[in-house]
Design an enzyme around this catalytic site. Sequence first.
Site, PDB file in Angstrom:
ATOM      1  N   HIS A   1       1.709   2.292  -3.503  1.00 49.46           N
ATOM      2  CA  HIS A   1       0.681   3.160  -4.099  1.00 49.46           C
ATOM      3  C   HIS A   1       0.793   4.581  -3.548  1.00 49.46           C
ATOM      4  O   HIS A   1       0.732   5.569  -4.299  1.00 49.46           O
ATOM      5  CB  HIS A   1      -0.718   2.618  -3.782  1.00 49.46           C
ATOM      6  CG  HIS A   1      -1.046   1.320  -4.440  1.00 49.46           C
ATOM      7  ND1 HIS A   1      -0.973   1.126  -5.796  1.00 49.46           N
ATOM      8  CD2 HIS A   1      -1.476   0.131  -3.915  1.00 49.46           C
ATOM      9  CE1 HIS A   1      -1.348  -0.109  -6.094  1.00 49.46           C
ATOM     10  NE2 HIS A   1      -1.642  -0.741  -4.968  1.00 49.46           N
TER      11      HIS A   1
ATOM     12  N   GLU B   1       0.816  -1.214   0.000  1.00 52.61           N
ATOM     13  CA  GLU B   1       0.000   0.000   0.000  1.00 52.61           C
ATOM     14  C   GLU B   1       0.852   1.266   0.000  1.00 52.61           C
ATOM     15  O   GLU B   1       0.472   2.274  -0.608  1.00 52.61           O
ATOM     16  CB  GLU B   1      -0.938   0.001   1.214  1.00 52.61           C
ATOM     17  CG  GLU B   1      -1.946  -1.141   1.229  1.00 52.61           C
ATOM     18  CD  GLU B   1      -2.762  -1.219  -0.044  1.00 52.61           C
ATOM     19  OE1 GLU B   1      -3.056  -0.165  -0.641  1.00 52.61           O
ATOM     20  OE2 GLU B   1      -3.116  -2.346  -0.451  1.00 52.61           O
TER      21      GLU B   1
END
Length: 268
Positions: free
Chosen positions: A27, A24
């Site tokens: 991202h 994550e």
Amino acid sequence: MGVAVITARFNELVTLLIILFIHEMGHGMAAHFFSWRIKKISILPFGGVAEMDEHGNRPLKEELIVIAAGPLQHVWLSILVLFLWSQEVISDHYFHMFMEFNLMILLFNLLPIWPLDGGKLLHLIFSRYIPYLQAFRLSIISSFIFLLLFHFISLFLSPFNLNIWIVVIYLYVSLWLEWKQMRYVFIRFLLERYYGKKNRIKGLKPIVVDSNDYLFKVLEQFQRGSKHPLIVTSEGRELGKLDENEILHAYFAEKQVTAKIKDILYVY
């Protein structure tokens, strides 16, 4: 994760959390590099979600990089763990466990189901060639079909796997919520165009509309990355032209939500 806590399998739990966190943050770092508005990054009991407050007006290349930044983290993680294992820094058991978790999370995220990375990539491909609202609707429908297929295969292979049931239910709920918010997302897409964010426009893409077409129906033909001059016709004869900013202004500033194109044309 709950079972891991109850059974004191903390190595597995920590390993899973590390992989999810790095995925994550991949991202998040890519989005931060392009100055995207990051809504939140969540680590859930069965995965992670990075939510961006962007609605289809960023360049395709940027969005592709942000989507791919998560899965790419699994590549260097595999190389790092392979190196540590070859140097006998980690045990055979931990090496095989890490590689299994890493591959599992990577492959699952690449499934073409929204909001997984594969589903976002599918939406990106659709929005490259068809109007934004149509692409979003098609993405949700396609995701639902793929999810049904995934669910059916999972039931056949492992009908009593609690993890799969939890993830599948979460994805069904996510798709339902996205479907309910579709108009809201579309309006945000139009608002970003209306307020003139500094986005790269790849070119002009004229739209031929009938003078009796409703304004909101014309807006539904807008596509990401393109500027839309409007050619207004009536019975095959051209009546005039409008710029997309003129109808966006009429819709948002003048609140002409039920107007027809001919009403806007005569004003401007």
